[in-house]
Scaffold this motif. Structure first.
Motif, PDB file in Angstrom:
ATOM      1  N   LEU A  11      43.131  34.025  44.688  1.00 39.47           N
ATOM      2  CA  LEU A  11      43.769  34.842  43.648  1.00 39.47           C
ATOM      3  C   LEU A  11      45.118  35.391  44.091  1.00 39.47           C
ATOM      4  O   LEU A  11      45.836  35.987  43.300  1.00 39.47           O
ATOM      5  CB  LEU A  11      42.857  36.021  43.266  1.00 39.47           C
ATOM      6  CG  LEU A  11      41.709  35.735  42.300  1.00 39.47           C
ATOM      7  CD1 LEU A  11      40.853  36.985  42.119  1.00 39.47           C
ATOM      8  CD2 LEU A  11      42.231  35.268  40.947  1.00 39.47           C
ATOM      9  N   PRO A  14      48.328  33.931  42.046  1.00 41.42           N
ATOM     10  CA  PRO A  14      48.301  34.483  40.687  1.00 41.42           C
ATOM     11  C   PRO A  14      48.494  35.999  40.658  1.00 41.42           C
ATOM     12  O   PRO A  14      49.226  36.523  39.810  1.00 41.42           O
ATOM     13  CB  PRO A  14      46.909  34.097  40.179  1.00 41.42           C
ATOM     14  CG  PRO A  14      46.597  32.827  40.913  1.00 41.42           C
ATOM     15  CD  PRO A  14      47.203  33.007  42.285  1.00 41.42           C
ATOM     16  N   TYR A  15      47.907  36.708  41.599  1.00 37.45           N
ATOM     17  CA  TYR A  15      48.032  38.169  41.614  1.00 37.45           C
ATOM     18  C   TYR A  15      49.486  38.594  41.789  1.00 37.45           C
ATOM     19  O   TYR A  15      49.995  39.461  41.083  1.00 37.45           O
ATOM     20  CB  TYR A  15      47.176  38.755  42.740  1.00 37.45           C
ATOM     21  CG  TYR A  15      47.414  40.226  42.965  1.00 37.45           C
ATOM     22  CD1 TYR A  15      46.832  41.182  42.133  1.00 37.45           C
ATOM     23  CD2 TYR A  15      48.242  40.671  43.998  1.00 37.45           C
ATOM     24  CE1 TYR A  15      47.074  42.535  42.321  1.00 37.45           C
ATOM     25  CE2 TYR A  15      48.487  42.019  44.191  1.00 37.45           C
ATOM     26  CZ  TYR A  15      47.899  42.952  43.361  1.00 37.45           C
ATOM     27  OH  TYR A  15      48.136  44.282  43.545  1.00 37.45           O
ATOM     28  N   GLY A  18      51.482  38.301  38.767  1.00 36.51           N
ATOM     29  CA  GLY A  18      50.936  38.994  37.599  1.00 36.51           C
ATOM     30  C   GLY A  18      50.028  38.150  36.725  1.00 36.51           C
ATOM     31  O   GLY A  18      49.680  38.551  35.623  1.00 36.51           O
ATOM     32  N   ALA A  19      49.627  36.960  37.239  1.00 38.34           N
ATOM     33  CA  ALA A  19      48.831  36.043  36.414  1.00 38.34           C
ATOM     34  C   ALA A  19      47.327  36.281  36.570  1.00 38.34           C
ATOM     35  O   ALA A  19      46.554  35.340  36.749  1.00 38.34           O
ATOM     36  CB  ALA A  19      49.185  34.589  36.758  1.00 38.34           C
ATOM     37  N   VAL A  20      46.958  37.551  36.519  1.00 35.46           N
ATOM     38  CA  VAL A  20      45.542  37.892  36.589  1.00 35.46           C
ATOM     39  C   VAL A  20      45.224  38.870  35.472  1.00 35.46           C
ATOM     40  O   VAL A  20      46.085  39.659  35.079  1.00 35.46           O
ATOM     41  CB  VAL A  20      45.179  38.538  37.950  1.00 35.46           C
ATOM     42  CG1 VAL A  20      45.168  37.503  39.052  1.00 35.46           C
ATOM     43  CG2 VAL A  20      46.137  39.668  38.313  1.00 35.46           C
ATOM     44  N   ASP A  21      44.017  38.786  34.955  1.00 31.07           N
ATOM     45  CA  ASP A  21      43.636  39.791  33.966  1.00 31.07           C
ATOM     46  C   ASP A  21      43.217  41.059  34.705  1.00 31.07           C
ATOM     47  O   ASP A  21      43.201  41.112  35.925  1.00 31.07           O
ATOM     48  CB  ASP A  21      42.554  39.258  33.021  1.00 31.07           C
ATOM     49  CG  ASP A  21      41.275  38.877  33.754  1.00 31.07           C
ATOM     50  OD1 ASP A  21      41.030  39.398  34.868  1.00 31.07           O
ATOM     51  OD2 ASP A  21      40.510  38.055  33.226  1.00 31.07           O
ATOM     52  N   ASP A  24      40.300  40.691  37.294  1.00 28.10           N
ATOM     53  CA  ASP A  24      40.712  39.978  38.514  1.00 28.10           C
ATOM     54  C   ASP A  24      41.675  40.824  39.347  1.00 28.10           C
ATOM     55  O   ASP A  24      41.638  40.804  40.569  1.00 28.10           O
ATOM     56  CB  ASP A  24      41.394  38.645  38.163  1.00 28.10           C
ATOM     57  CG  ASP A  24      40.382  37.560  37.797  1.00 28.10           C
ATOM     58  OD1 ASP A  24      39.200  37.726  38.150  1.00 28.10           O
ATOM     59  OD2 ASP A  24      40.777  36.566  37.168  1.00 28.10           O
ATOM     60  N   ARG A  25      42.520  41.563  38.659  1.00 26.12           N
ATOM     61  CA  ARG A  25      43.477  42.404  39.374  1.00 26.12           C
ATOM     62  C   ARG A  25      42.747  43.450  40.222  1.00 26.12           C
ATOM     63  O   ARG A  25      43.033  43.645  41.387  1.00 26.12           O
ATOM     64  CB  ARG A  25      44.417  43.101  38.379  1.00 26.12           C
ATOM     65  CG  ARG A  25      45.483  43.947  39.052  1.00 26.12           C
ATOM     66  CD  ARG A  25      46.290  44.768  38.077  1.00 26.12           C
ATOM     67  NE  ARG A  25      47.044  43.958  37.137  1.00 26.12           N
ATOM     68  CZ  ARG A  25      47.999  44.434  36.325  1.00 26.12           C
ATOM     69  NH1 ARG A  25      48.303  45.709  36.347  1.00 26.12           N
ATOM     70  NH2 ARG A  25      48.627  43.642  35.494  1.00 26.12           N
TER      71      ARG A  25
ATOM     72  N   ARG B 116      51.141  41.242  26.854  1.00 26.58           N
ATOM     73  CA  ARG B 116      49.718  40.967  26.623  1.00 26.58           C
ATOM     74  C   ARG B 116      49.151  41.875  25.553  1.00 26.58           C
ATOM     75  O   ARG B 116      48.293  41.478  24.782  1.00 26.58           O
ATOM     76  CB  ARG B 116      48.927  41.131  27.915  1.00 26.58           C
ATOM     77  CG  ARG B 116      49.135  39.958  28.834  1.00 26.58           C
ATOM     78  CD  ARG B 116      48.238  40.024  30.039  1.00 26.58           C
ATOM     79  NE  ARG B 116      48.654  38.988  30.975  1.00 26.58           N
ATOM     80  CZ  ARG B 116      48.426  39.027  32.278  1.00 26.58           C
ATOM     81  NH1 ARG B 116      47.785  40.041  32.806  1.00 26.58           N
ATOM     82  NH2 ARG B 116      48.843  38.051  33.040  1.00 26.58           N
ATOM     83  N   PHE B 178      51.272  34.503  31.282  1.00 32.02           N
ATOM     84  CA  PHE B 178      49.959  33.866  31.213  1.00 32.02           C
ATOM     85  C   PHE B 178      49.134  34.233  32.442  1.00 32.02           C
ATOM     86  O   PHE B 178      49.662  34.318  33.544  1.00 32.02           O
ATOM     87  CB  PHE B 178      50.104  32.335  31.182  1.00 32.02           C
ATOM     88  CG  PHE B 178      50.434  31.758  29.823  1.00 32.02           C
ATOM     89  CD1 PHE B 178      51.050  32.517  28.844  1.00 32.02           C
ATOM     90  CD2 PHE B 178      50.108  30.439  29.539  1.00 32.02           C
ATOM     91  CE1 PHE B 178      51.356  31.978  27.601  1.00 32.02           C
ATOM     92  CE2 PHE B 178      50.409  29.890  28.296  1.00 32.02           C
ATOM     93  CZ  PHE B 178      51.031  30.651  27.332  1.00 32.02           C
ATOM     94  N   THR B 179      47.840  34.410  32.252  1.00 26.84           N
ATOM     95  CA  THR B 179      46.959  34.538  33.412  1.00 26.84           C
ATOM     96  C   THR B 179      46.722  33.133  33.969  1.00 26.84           C
ATOM     97  O   THR B 179      47.002  32.133  33.299  1.00 26.84           O
ATOM     98  CB  THR B 179      45.592  35.137  33.032  1.00 26.84           C
ATOM     99  OG1 THR B 179      44.915  34.198  32.178  1.00 26.84           O
ATOM    100  CG2 THR B 179      45.749  36.466  32.323  1.00 26.84           C
TER     101      THR B 179
END
Ligand SMILES: [Zn+2]
Lengths: 241, 213
Positions: A11, A14-15, A18-21, A24-25, B116, B178-179
């Motif tokens: 992760l 992506p973290y 900023g590509a985490v919800d 996940d963050r 978002r 995007f995630t």
């Protein structure tokens, strides 16, 4: 199912961008606290993201400066974070939640309770807890609900047989108290869950293995340190199923 | 797909291809200047905050505009971020990373959070593929131009090291918010592949830009 379960390190990229919800963050930020390698890599990759941000520079509207200065003039600054303060965030011993009573256990199959606190002083346990939390939140049937304790979530998965709590900006409980999760059954019984304590930044994570038969609600109360067998304190948050 | 279409590189495409030379002193220490200003801001120094604004507002606003693609919303995001910098400055810890990175990544994240909350997941997936013609052409009057030129060349050369696939995945994440799950879904690739492309792209950029510091 995905590979997040096996490798929280995946992760990292992506973290950083900023590509985490939100879930996940929070998971990854919890991982970061226990993983020096990821912290260092995160700082280096973040510098690269900052360079990408700089490349986007555009002259801002003339109104922006005055608006920012005006608001700043009316905004109190936060005090510095005190590192290693005594008091409510001082060293704690690791605790295990006592087993629930036999009668209660017959009503709901509590298969084991991982009431391990993912705070810095519990670092050795953090990754095991984190893995369990990840398994619940990455489960195909994971169901996420908001929790009114700072910016927090409760995630449950029938398939993984567990419920996970994670949050940011949670207020500290009163002196000598910590939070405790309860499962409310349809006959009104309250099943004791793990206790947990937000760290200095209000972050927390907790996990309980259970099935959800007859469960109608989750509640969180403030209880004396070590937790209670039945709720004694004020309810601070609740989620109905 | 044009290599620079998504991760935007400003400046003239015909700029000399010579390897970038860091400008001397002042401009190079942008990061250090921001760090020092931030420490002063943390002590409530309003004039330091004004200087910090000058040093960072264009990047903060620019990335917000890039992600939210609406000037009014971008201005709100930039305002929130810069006030938050004022509010949290005393909590900035130099040992955890540079002040520049602290501010600019916060701006990027806030912009993503905003986009978002503004757009439904499906809307964004649907919008993917349409060419974005954002208002990126305003003159940059705030940032030191000599430094900008060097920076632009440096950024362009870094991005040129990425594979098209890495650039594509990174762009969806960076510029569209995007995630990694959405990146995977939108490109029709496995989640692990999406995560790896983002990570590998960032590693290349990190390596390219670090050695010049
Ligand atoms: Zn790690």
């Amino acid at each position: 199912m995905n590979d997040t379960i096996d490798d929280p390190h995946s992760l990292l990229g992506p973290y950083v961008v900023g590509a985490v919800d939100e879930v996940d963050r929070q998971l990854f930020e919890n991982h970061l606290r226990g993983c020096t390698e990821c912290r260092e890599e995160c700082a280096r990759m973040s510098d690269a993201v900052a360079t990408l941000v700089d490349a986007e520079a555009v002259a801002p509207p003339a109104t922006l400066r005055a608006a920012v200065m005006g608001r700043a003039a009316q905004t109190a600054q936060l005090p510095p974070t005190v590192v290693g303060d005594a008091g409510s965030h001082g060293p704690r011993k690791r605790r295990r939640w006592p087993l629930v009573g036999a009668a209660a256990a017959a009503v709901i199959a509590v298969t084991g309770i991982g009431a391990v606190l993912a705070t810095a002083d519990d670092a050795p346990d953090a990754s095991a807890l984190e893995r369990e939390v990840m398994m619940v939140s990455s489960a195909p049937d994971a169901h996420t609900m908001e929790l009114s304790l700072g910016s927090s979530h409760l995630v449950m998965s029938e398939r993984m047989g567990g419920v996970a709590l994670m949050g940011l900006d949670a207020p500290a409980p009163a002196e000598g108290m910590e939070y405790q999760l309860w499962l409310v059954l349809d006959d009104g019984q309250m099943m004791a869950g793990p206790t947990f304590m937000p760290d200095a930044d209000g972050k927390f994570m907790a996990m309980m293995h259970t099935d959800f038969k007859d469960v109608t609600e989750f509640e969180i109360t403030e209880e004396p340190r070590g937790g209670s067998a039945v709720p004694t304190g004020e309810m601070v948050a609740a989620v109905s199923l | 797909m044009n290599s620079q279409r998504h991760l935007r590189v400003v400046g003239d495409a015909a700029a000399p291809a010579a390897s970038p030379t860091a400008p001397a002193e002042g401009a190079l220490s942008r990061s250090a200047v921001i760090g020092q200003l931030l420490v002063r801001v943390g002590r409530g120094d309003e004039s330091a905050f004004d200087e910090l604004y000058t040093a960072t507002a264009a990047s903060v606003f620019g990335v917000a505009l890039r992600v939210v693609r609406d000037r009014a919303i971008a201005e709100e995001v930039a305002q929130d971020v810069l006030v938050e910098v004022w509010r949290r400055a005393a909590r900035y810890r130099p040992e955890a990373g540079s002040g520049r990175t602290w501010i600019l990544t916060m701006a990027h994240r806030r912009a993503i959070d905003r986009v978002r909350s503004e757009q439904a997941h499906t809307d964004r997936l649907r919008a993917h593929g349409s060419t974005i013609t954002g208002s990126h052409d305003e003159p940059d009057t705030v940032v030191d131009m000599a430094h900008r030129e060097w920076e632009v060349r440096r950024v362009r050369e870094g991005l040129a090291l990425l594979t098209e696939r890495q650039r594509e995945a990174l762009d969806l994440a960076f510029a569209k918010g995007f995630t990694h799950r959405e990146v995977a879904a939108s490109l029709g690739i496995p989640l692990g592949t999406a995560k790896a492309r983002i990570r590998d792209g960032l590693i290349k950029l990190r390596d390219a830009w670090e050695e010049e510091r």
